[in-house]
Design an enzyme around this catalytic site. Structure first.
Site, PDB file in Angstrom:
ATOM      1  CB  CYS A   1      -0.803   0.037   1.268  1.00 31.72           C
ATOM      2  SG  CYS A   1      -1.131   1.404   2.239  1.00 31.72           S
TER       3      CYS A   1
ATOM      4  CB  CYS B   1       1.593   1.209   4.220  1.00 33.85           C
ATOM      5  SG  CYS B   1      -0.303   0.897   4.402  1.00 33.85           S
TER       6      CYS B   1
END
Ligand SMILES: Cc1cc2nc3c(=O)[nH]c(=O)nc-3n(C[C@H](O)[C@H](O)[C@H](O)COP(=O)(O)OP(=O)(O)OC[C@H]3O[C@@H](n4cnc5c(N)ncnc54)[C@H](O)[C@@H]3O)c2cc1C
Length: 685
Positions: free
Chosen positions: A75, A78
């Site tokens: 992600c 992230c």
């Protein structure tokens, strides 16, 4: 036809094989991807990396609260957020006994089930887990849109305060404001340790953050009171908040002079009070009396000023490096020899040392550069370092005298501290004396000192794990250094990174806690706060480093005076002149007791490698004073095959004498043979 058929079959089979290989490699690659990406956080980061095997046992029934980020390594958000999370974890590392920071990668195949069980649907998900939580606790999600470091840090404080008396984290101190009467009762009382009071507004977090920052420290406790208590404000003489008030153990008290009214300044001030030290993980005894492995200090304490750098530390470090660390290698060859040559080049050219040490380094450099060998025995280096050839004015003490690097016990600080100090000094010298490395092949490289340090640390530094960590840091960012100023700052930044990683570790001297350096008392203007987060003013830090590690800030206190080199036991003095030109012994020059030398078993046996060593130089003279040495510095001359001019003159004299003698013999026998011939021709005479 048959051949053509078998050819097409073979090519079909080949195609199948290729496809199978591609498919297999895709399957092999897929599970590998998350584990590669899981490197988003490594063991070197101040976060705890959790997995399906460790999550529950770590957070359930824990004595501390937890804040865990469930993330996915694929992600993008992230990935972008990971530096903030690491910075937060570093910022609150001292709060570990109350609340800890963890991460768990839900993209890792191994963690699929645990993320499902904990109902993680989006990444990243932040979950708070209370201390002493039950086995079914899946945490409380933070849903706020603001994920800035300061906001999350303050939420951690709020979360801690949401605990009840029953589930309060075991070692977390009280965070509520103290009562006025409790504070007033402290006035004039003697106590065992310091007591600091942070006076602040209701919405301020400074007091609670300082209380948590000081958790792992002994010798001081911190409380907070609110500025709304006007009577107390008046009694303590506080006119502006946040402020800090300090009650000393001897009963005196007063406002704390922390230069700036910021969390970092208050915390640093308190951590640096005399007698305040970090709790040792292995021992809770007073650090001045014992250490984790019971190695007591046997030497007398040397008083020192921490705003200075000590030549005794640098020389002791060089002594240890050259006589002990290198002694583990019987020979130096290949990459080791190249690394050693570059190291000697850098120190010989940049070390702002005493002339006797600089001369020794220069001699070592000239010798090593002039040697046509690609392998040298270490003992030859040792002979030169020990000045076995008795070259006048060369001296490196073989006594360890730690001053700024002395530890509370023999097992702390010392050599690694001196090595950091040496390389900080060298990076600064390279920045302030840009021509110092001229004609060395290193002159155009702003990374010269850093790369030399990198190679030294990975090749020779006894602590292999340290070398591994340093190499990781170097690989990551050393290549981006473009100027010598950047090199100074790079080393400072990385040293602080190491300090952060080692804070609270077994190797930390409780009397010298690992801090982010320079501390506010050394350089108040180096520190700032931006949006509630501590920040460095890097241009000011650079100026500070250049001053602190500059030649004029190196104190000669505690250095040993050069003594005349003692005649080697196994070889008689070469000539009387050699003794005559040696510097006179200093009246206080120590006799160098054997006990002060490095352990003998660490030193190689002294062999005779004089043939490899440079000769005695009659002009070599000692000049006193730190930094008295001038550029360019002509080194002692190295004559043919290592013979000195005295040796050469003796040879020439002997040669001439032999020639004359032979000629005389020749004429003598010629004259006699003539006489015999005359007698033979005239026997009647
Ligand atoms: C390259 C290298 C890597 C290391 N890696 C590890 C490791 O991975 N694990 C481990 O356990 N030990 C490691 N060590 C040892 C560790 O860093 C310390 O040197 C040792 O614990 C002694 O600490 P100290 O308190 O004397 O301070 P040190 O960290 O050695 O610092 C020495 C002095 O330098 C000054 N200083 C501190 N921080 C800075 C800074 N950021 N910039 C400039 N000056 C500063 C201070 O005056 C301090 O007293 C390493 C040492 C070196 C040289």
């Amino acid at each position: 036809m048959a051949v053509a058929y078998s050819d097409s079959r073979a090519s079909q089979q080949m195609a199948v094989v290729v496809w199978v290989r591609i498919i297999v490699s895709i399957f092999v690659f897929l599970p590998a991807a998350p584990s590669q990406a899981a490197r988003l956080y490594t063991e070197d980061d101040p976060v705890t990396i959790l997995t399906t095997d460790t999550l529950k046992q770590t957070i359930h029934n824990s004595t501390t609260a937890w804040l865990v980020q469930f993330y996915s390594s694929w992600c993008g958000h992230c990935i972008q957020y990971s530096p903030t999370w690491k910075a937060l974890a570093g910022d609150v590392k001292d709060w570990e006994q109350a609340i800890r920071i963890g991460v768990l990668d839900c993209a890792h195949e191994k963690n699929f089930d645990i993320c499902k069980e904990f109902e993680i649907h989006f990444y990243p998900t932040f979950r708070y887990f209370k201390a002493h939580g039950s086995n079914t606790d899946i945490g409380k999600t933070y849903r706020g849109p603001d994920r800035e470091l300061q906001t999350v840090r303050q939420l951690m404080v709020n979360f801690l305060q949401n605990h009840t008396k029953q589930d309060w984290p075991t070692r977390c101190p009280l965070l509520e404001p103290s009562r006025t009467e409790d504070i007033l009762a402290l006035i004039g009382q003697k106590r065992e340790q310091y007591m600091a009071i942070i006076i602040e507004d209701t919405d301020s977090y400074v007091g609670r953050e300082v209380i948590l920052d000081l958790m792992p420290y002994e010798g001081v406790s911190v409380r907070r009171v609110l500025s709304s208590d006007k009577a107390l404000m008046e009694r303590l003489g506080v006119t502006a908040v946040p402020a800090a008030y300090l009650f000393h153990p001897n009963g005196t008290h007063g406002l704390m002079d922390a230069q700036k009214r910021l969390r970092f300044f208050f915390s640093s001030f308190l951590k640096l009070l005399p007698g305040v030290h970090r709790q040792s993980p292995a021992s809770h005894q007073s650090p001045a009396h014992s250490s984790s492995n019971g190695q007591k200090r046997t030497e007398e304490w040397r008083e020192f000023d921490k705003s200075k750098v000590y030549m005794a530390d640098l020389e002791s470090g060089l002594h240890y490096l050259l006589r002990v660390e290198l002694a583990r290698h019987q020979t130096l060859e290949g990459e080791q020899l190249r690394t050693f040559k570059d190291f000697v080049t850098v120190v010989a050219k940049l070390f702002p040392g005493r002339p006797s040490v600089v001369k020794l380094l220069e001699t070592l450099l000239e010798w090593i550069v002039s040697l046509p060998l690609d392998k040298i025995p270490y003992d030859a280096v040792l002979d030169l370092v020990n000045n076995k050839m008795r070259i006048s004015g060369l001296f490196l003490s073989d006594r360890v005298q730690w001053v700024g690097c002395q530890g509370s016990s023999a097992s702390f600080r010392g050599y690694p501290c001196s090595l950091w100090t040496l390389f900080h000094v060298l990076t600064v010298q390279a920045a302030v004396r840009p021509d110092a490395l001229a004609n060395t092949a290193l002159e155009d490289d702003p990374q010269a000192v850093l790369q030399t340090m990198r190679r030294y640390i990975t090749t020779f530094f006894g602590c292999q794990e340290c070398g591994h960590h340093f190499e990781e840091m170097a690989k990551e960012s050393m290549g981006a250094v473009k100027t010598t100023d950047e090199a100074v700052l790079w080393l400072w930044r990385k040293h602080n990174q190491v300090n952060r990683r080692l804070a609270g570790a077994m190797s930390e001297d409780p009397l010298f806690p690992k801090t982010q350096w320079p501390t506010p008392d050394l350089c108040p203007t180096c520190h700032e706060e931006r949006s509630g987060i501590h920040a460095w003013d890097e241009p000011t830090v650079l100026d500070f480093l250049k001053r602190h590690y500059g030649a004029t800030n190196i104190s000669p206190k505690y250095t040993l005076e050069p003594a005349p080199p003692a005649p080697p036991k196994d070889t008689p003095p070469k000539d009387a002149a050699a003794v005559a030109i040696a510097p006179p012994a200093h009246p206080e020059a120590p006799s160098q007791p054997a006990g002060a030398r490095p352990p003998l078993d660490l030193l190689p046996p002294a062999g005779n490698h004089s043939a490899l060593l440079p000769p005695l130089h009659p002009q070599a003279q000692v000049q006193g004073g730190v930094g008295a040495h001038k550029e360019p510095r002509p080194g002692p001359s190295v004559s043919f095959l290592g013979f000195s001019s005295v040796d050469m003159s003796l040879c020439v004299l002997l040669y001439a004498f032999s020639c004359v003698f032979l000629m005389l013999l020749f004429f003598f026998f010629r004259a006699r043979s003539r006489r015999w011939k005359v007698r033979a021709n005239r026997p009647f005479v």
